[in-house]
Scaffold this active site. Structure first.
Site, PDB file in Angstrom:
ATOM      1  N   TYR A  72      -1.917  -1.947  10.252  1.00  0.00           N
ATOM      2  CA  TYR A  72      -1.961  -1.913   8.775  1.00  0.00           C
ATOM      3  C   TYR A  72      -0.652  -1.359   8.227  1.00  0.00           C
ATOM      4  CZ  TYR A  72      -3.867  -1.003   4.079  1.00  0.00           C
ATOM      5  OH  TYR A  72      -4.098  -0.990   2.726  1.00  0.00           O
ATOM      6  N   SER A 114       0.854  -1.189   0.000  1.00  0.00           N
ATOM      7  CA  SER A 114       0.000   0.000   0.000  1.00  0.00           C
ATOM      8  C   SER A 114       0.882   1.228   0.000  1.00  0.00           C
ATOM      9  CB  SER A 114      -0.877   0.015   1.252  1.00  0.00           C
ATOM     10  OG  SER A 114      -1.553   1.261   1.350  1.00  0.00           O
TER      11      SER A 114
HETATM   12  N1  LIG Z   1      -8.623   0.180  -1.451  1.00  0.00           N
HETATM   13  C1  LIG Z   1      -7.539   0.880  -1.226  1.00  0.00           C
HETATM   14  O1  LIG Z   1      -7.574   2.125  -1.188  1.00  0.00           O
HETATM   15  C2  LIG Z   1      -6.233   0.179  -1.035  1.00  0.00           C
HETATM   16  C3  LIG Z   1      -5.049   0.939  -1.106  1.00  0.00           C
HETATM   17  C4  LIG Z   1      -3.835   0.310  -0.951  1.00  0.00           C
HETATM   18  C5  LIG Z   1      -3.770  -1.053  -0.731  1.00  0.00           C
HETATM   19  N2  LIG Z   1      -4.935  -1.774  -0.655  1.00  0.00           N
HETATM   20  C6  LIG Z   1      -4.812  -3.220  -0.435  1.00  0.00           C
HETATM   21  O2  LIG Z   1      -5.420  -3.893  -1.537  1.00  0.00           O
HETATM   22  C7  LIG Z   1      -5.805  -5.210  -1.121  1.00  0.00           C
HETATM   23  C8  LIG Z   1      -7.208  -5.504  -1.621  1.00  0.00           C
HETATM   24  O3  LIG Z   1      -8.135  -4.676  -0.941  1.00  0.00           O
HETATM   25  P1  LIG Z   1      -9.399  -4.009  -1.690  1.00  0.00           P
HETATM   26  O4  LIG Z   1      -9.080  -2.605  -1.896  1.00  0.00           O
HETATM   27  O5  LIG Z   1      -9.771  -4.847  -2.846  1.00  0.00           O
HETATM   28  O6  LIG Z   1     -10.506  -4.087  -0.535  1.00  0.00           O
HETATM   29  P2  LIG Z   1     -11.733  -5.103  -0.317  1.00  0.00           P
HETATM   30  O7  LIG Z   1     -12.140  -4.927   1.103  1.00  0.00           O
HETATM   31  O8  LIG Z   1     -12.751  -4.908  -1.360  1.00  0.00           O
HETATM   32  O9  LIG Z   1     -11.089  -6.547  -0.567  1.00  0.00           O
HETATM   33  C9  LIG Z   1     -10.365  -7.246   0.420  1.00  0.00           C
HETATM   34  C10 LIG Z   1     -10.757  -8.714   0.314  1.00  0.00           C
HETATM   35  O10 LIG Z   1      -9.957  -9.480   1.244  1.00  0.00           O
HETATM   36  C11 LIG Z   1     -10.821 -10.401   1.903  1.00  0.00           C
HETATM   37  N3  LIG Z   1     -10.230 -10.788   3.196  1.00  0.00           N
HETATM   38  C12 LIG Z   1     -10.122 -10.024   4.306  1.00  0.00           C
HETATM   39  N4  LIG Z   1      -9.575 -10.722   5.309  1.00  0.00           N
HETATM   40  C13 LIG Z   1      -9.302 -11.961   4.817  1.00  0.00           C
HETATM   41  C14 LIG Z   1      -8.714 -13.133   5.363  1.00  0.00           C
HETATM   42  N5  LIG Z   1      -8.317 -13.159   6.653  1.00  0.00           N
HETATM   43  N6  LIG Z   1      -8.587 -14.230   4.582  1.00  0.00           N
HETATM   44  C15 LIG Z   1      -8.997 -14.210   3.287  1.00  0.00           C
HETATM   45  N7  LIG Z   1      -9.584 -13.127   2.710  1.00  0.00           N
HETATM   46  C16 LIG Z   1      -9.714 -12.010   3.472  1.00  0.00           C
HETATM   47  C17 LIG Z   1     -12.138  -9.647   2.045  1.00  0.00           C
HETATM   48  O11 LIG Z   1     -13.254 -10.494   2.305  1.00  0.00           O
HETATM   49  C18 LIG Z   1     -12.236  -8.932   0.700  1.00  0.00           C
HETATM   50  O12 LIG Z   1     -12.857  -9.742  -0.278  1.00  0.00           O
HETATM   51  C19 LIG Z   1      -5.638  -5.228   0.391  1.00  0.00           C
HETATM   52  O13 LIG Z   1      -4.434  -5.887   0.718  1.00  0.00           O
HETATM   53  C20 LIG Z   1      -5.541  -3.762   0.754  1.00  0.00           C
HETATM   54  O14 LIG Z   1      -4.832  -3.540   1.945  1.00  0.00           O
HETATM   55  C21 LIG Z   1      -6.145  -1.180  -0.807  1.00  0.00           C
END
Ligand SMILES: NC(=O)c1ccc[n+]([C@@H]2O[C@H](COP(=O)([O-])OP(=O)(O)OC[C@H]3O[C@@H](n4cnc5c(N)ncnc54)[C@H](O)[C@@H]3O)[C@@H](O)[C@H]2O)c1
Length: 278
Positions: free
Chosen positions: A167, A150
């Site tokens: 995080y 991230s």
């Molecule tokens: N959305 C943002 O702004 C952003 C920015 C930087 C990084 N990220 C990273 O991107 C990745 C994807 O997140 P996203 O943005 O798609 O959000 P999201 O919440 O839509 O997707 C995250 C997914 O991970 C699953 N999950 C959570 N805990 C879990 C576990 N213990 N075991 C298996 N699955 C699990 C959730 O059910 C969900 O489907 C994450 O690692 C997040 O930290 C997101």
């Protein structure tokens, strides 16, 4: 659309958001898919996570691309469960070439107890380690490992509150861990890289705790209240990037087009790093 034809890709957090987008893009480009997700909520994480219906929809999207899929409800914190589920999936699909350790939570909020630190670190770092270590037993020569970091990992000061601290720490540790894995696996032509997204248009970003972090002065901030703050992070004018922007990079890193690219961390951040002096 055959950039990863004949390969099998394993994606965690695959039920929705970036994970679903990666799965569909990889399937569209010829890969069979192993899609795991928790499909349940985490108590300290104050927005809903994906459901079993979301994961079923992801699986249907893969089949619509004409590819095979093994989808399962698996918690990346559960190393033993992960090992059993991945072994069964690889047995069914015959091989493993691509790993995308994407699952994540972001338990922001001043009202989140120290358990929020534990949960964030366990999912966002231990979960990445569990995913990759489990996959190492199966991945073939020339494979590709991709971990989702991230931009938060690179921001000075990082996040506050227990969940935000967990995080930030997890995301900061991912690139160093991935570089070590990359070095150890390089002799087999297996590559390992990190992707650092900025604000990405998913449920994690579009959530009350995230809005509150950007507008702590308001009781219940809305999207309209935070859009400007989101955009202020970026040199290229946009409040966020889309999941497909991240999937395009995942596809490149997963394919043989990037066969000599390893141990790197790629920011997809609309120029946020330029503002931060990174
Ligand atoms: N959305 C943002 O702004 C952003 C920015 C930087 C990084 N990220 C990273 O991107 C990745 C994807 O997140 P996203 O943005 O798609 O959000 P999201 O919440 O839509 O997707 C995250 C997914 O991970 C699953 N999950 C959570 N805990 C879990 C576990 N213990 N075991 C298996 N699955 C699990 C959730 O059910 C969900 O489907 C994450 O690692 C997040 O930290 C997101």
């Amino acid at each position: 659309m055959t950039r990863v034809a004949g390969k099998v890709a394993f994606v965690t957090g695959a039920a929705r958001g970036q994970g679903r987008s990666h799965v569909v893009e990889l399937a569209r480009n010829g890969a069979d898919i192993i899609a795991f997700d928790l499909c349940a909520d985490v108590e300290t994480n104050h927005y809903a996570l994906a459901t079993a219906e979301d994961l079923a929809e992801t699986a249907a999207l893969v089949r619509a691309e004409g590819r095979r899929v093994v989808a399962a409800k698996v918690d990346v914190r559960d190393r033993v469960g992960l090992e059993a589920a991945l072994a069964a999936a690889v047995d069914e699909l015959g091989r493993l070439d691509i790993v995308v350790a994407n699952a994540g939570i972001c338990p922001l909020g001043d009202d989140v107890p120290v358990q929020g630190f534990v949960d964030a670190f366990d999912v966002d770092f231990v979960g990445v380690v569990n995913t990759i270590h489990t996959a190492i037993a199966h991945i073939g020569d020339g494979g590709s490992i991709i971990a989702t970091g991230s931009l938060a990992a690179l921001m000075p000061g990082g996040l506050t509150s227990p969940g935000g601290t967990g995080y930030g720490l997890a995301k900061r540790m991912i690139p160093e861990y991935v570089r070590t894995v990359a070095h150890l696996l390089a002799a087999r032509g297996i590559r390992a890289n990190t992707i650092h997204p900025s604000n990405c248009n998913t449920d994690m970003l579009q959530s009350p705790p995230m809005y509150k972090m950007f507008r702590d002065d308001l009781e219940n901030p809305t999207l309209d209240d935070v859009k400007e703050g989101f955009a202020s992070m970026h040199a290229i004018p946009t409040p966020w990037v889309e999941p497909s922007d991240i999937s395009n990079a995942v596809l490149y890193l997963a394919s043989d087009e990037s066969r000599y690219l390893t141990g790197q961390a790629l920011r997809i951040d609309a120029g946020a790093g330029l503002i931060l002096g990174l």
